[in-house]
Design a protein around this motif. Structure first.
Motif, short mmCIF file in Angstrom:
data_model
loop_
_atom_site.label_atom_id
_atom_site.label_comp_id
_atom_site.label_asym_id
_atom_site.label_seq_id
_atom_site.Cartn_x
_atom_site.Cartn_y
_atom_site.Cartn_z
N UNK A 34 0.83 -1.21 0.00
CA UNK A 34 0.00 0.00 0.00
C UNK A 34 0.87 1.26 0.00
N UNK A 35 1.81 1.32 0.92
CA UNK A 35 2.59 2.55 1.05
C UNK A 35 3.60 2.73 -0.08
N UNK A 69 -0.24 11.69 -2.65
CA UNK A 69 0.41 12.23 -1.46
C UNK A 69 -0.53 12.17 -0.26
N UNK A 70 -1.79 12.50 -0.48
CA UNK A 70 -2.77 12.44 0.61
C UNK A 70 -2.99 11.00 1.08
N UNK A 71 -3.00 10.07 0.13
CA UNK A 71 -3.13 8.66 0.51
C UNK A 71 -1.91 8.22 1.34
N UNK A 72 -0.75 8.62 0.91
CA UNK A 72 0.48 8.27 1.63
C UNK A 72 0.47 8.87 3.03
N UNK A 73 -0.01 10.09 3.14
CA UNK A 73 -0.12 10.71 4.47
C UNK A 73 -1.04 9.88 5.37
N UNK A 74 -2.13 9.37 4.82
CA UNK A 74 -3.03 8.50 5.57
C UNK A 74 -2.30 7.26 6.08
N UNK A 75 -1.57 6.58 5.17
CA UNK A 75 -0.86 5.36 5.57
C UNK A 75 0.18 5.66 6.64
N UNK A 84 4.71 -1.09 13.98
CA UNK A 84 4.87 -0.79 12.55
C UNK A 84 6.05 0.17 12.35
N UNK A 85 5.79 1.48 12.25
CA UNK A 85 6.87 2.39 11.86
C UNK A 85 7.28 3.43 12.89
N UNK A 86 6.61 3.49 14.01
CA UNK A 86 6.87 4.54 14.99
C UNK A 86 8.37 4.72 15.27
N UNK A 87 9.10 3.62 15.37
CA UNK A 87 10.53 3.69 15.71
C UNK A 87 11.45 3.58 14.50
N UNK A 88 10.90 3.56 13.30
CA UNK A 88 11.73 3.46 12.09
C UNK A 88 12.51 4.77 11.92
#
Length: 116
Positions: A34-35, A69-75, A84-88
């Motif tokens: 998705x991302x 870009x808006x979809x990516x912001x959502x993901x 998931x990504x908080x600490x990436x």
């Protein structure tokens, strides 16, 4: 000289690839797809807009980039979780940069539509 949006979306797409591989490594295959789809499509559409055949074509490509870009912001908002990504290492950059990219794309679209 390249447009700022071209450079920003290319670097953004490179960082999205880092996230994509990270998510796949952690077996989040569907989320990774998705991302990576929306996150790399932004720059691809910006590049296509640079070779637009008309002002209408340019606006169309930039509009698609803005939607992606808006979809990516959502993901990115959705993925702001420890598992998931908080600490990436690229997460903070991606989260702030997508806001800037959306602002730039909106400004480009407003200006382009005004001149249409």
């Amino acid at each position: 000289m390249k447009a700022v949006i071209v450079e920003k979306t290319l670097l953004f797409a490179e960082k999205i690839l880092n996230v994509y591989f990270f998510l796949r490594e952690h077996k989040h295959y569907r989320l990774a797809e998705q991302i990576v789809g929306s996150g790399t499509s932004i720059g691809a559409n910006v590049i296509e807009a640079q070779a637009a055949q008309s002002k209408k074509d340019f606006i169309s490509k930039m509009s698609i980039a803005s939607k992606e870009a808006r979809e990516t912001e959502f993901w990115l908002k959705l993925f702001n979780r420890k598992d998931l990504l908080m600490d990436h290492p690229d997460y903070k950059y991606l989260s702030s940069e997508i806001v800037e990219i959306i602002k730039i794309l909106n400004a480009i679209l407003v200006t382009s539509k005004r001149r249409e």
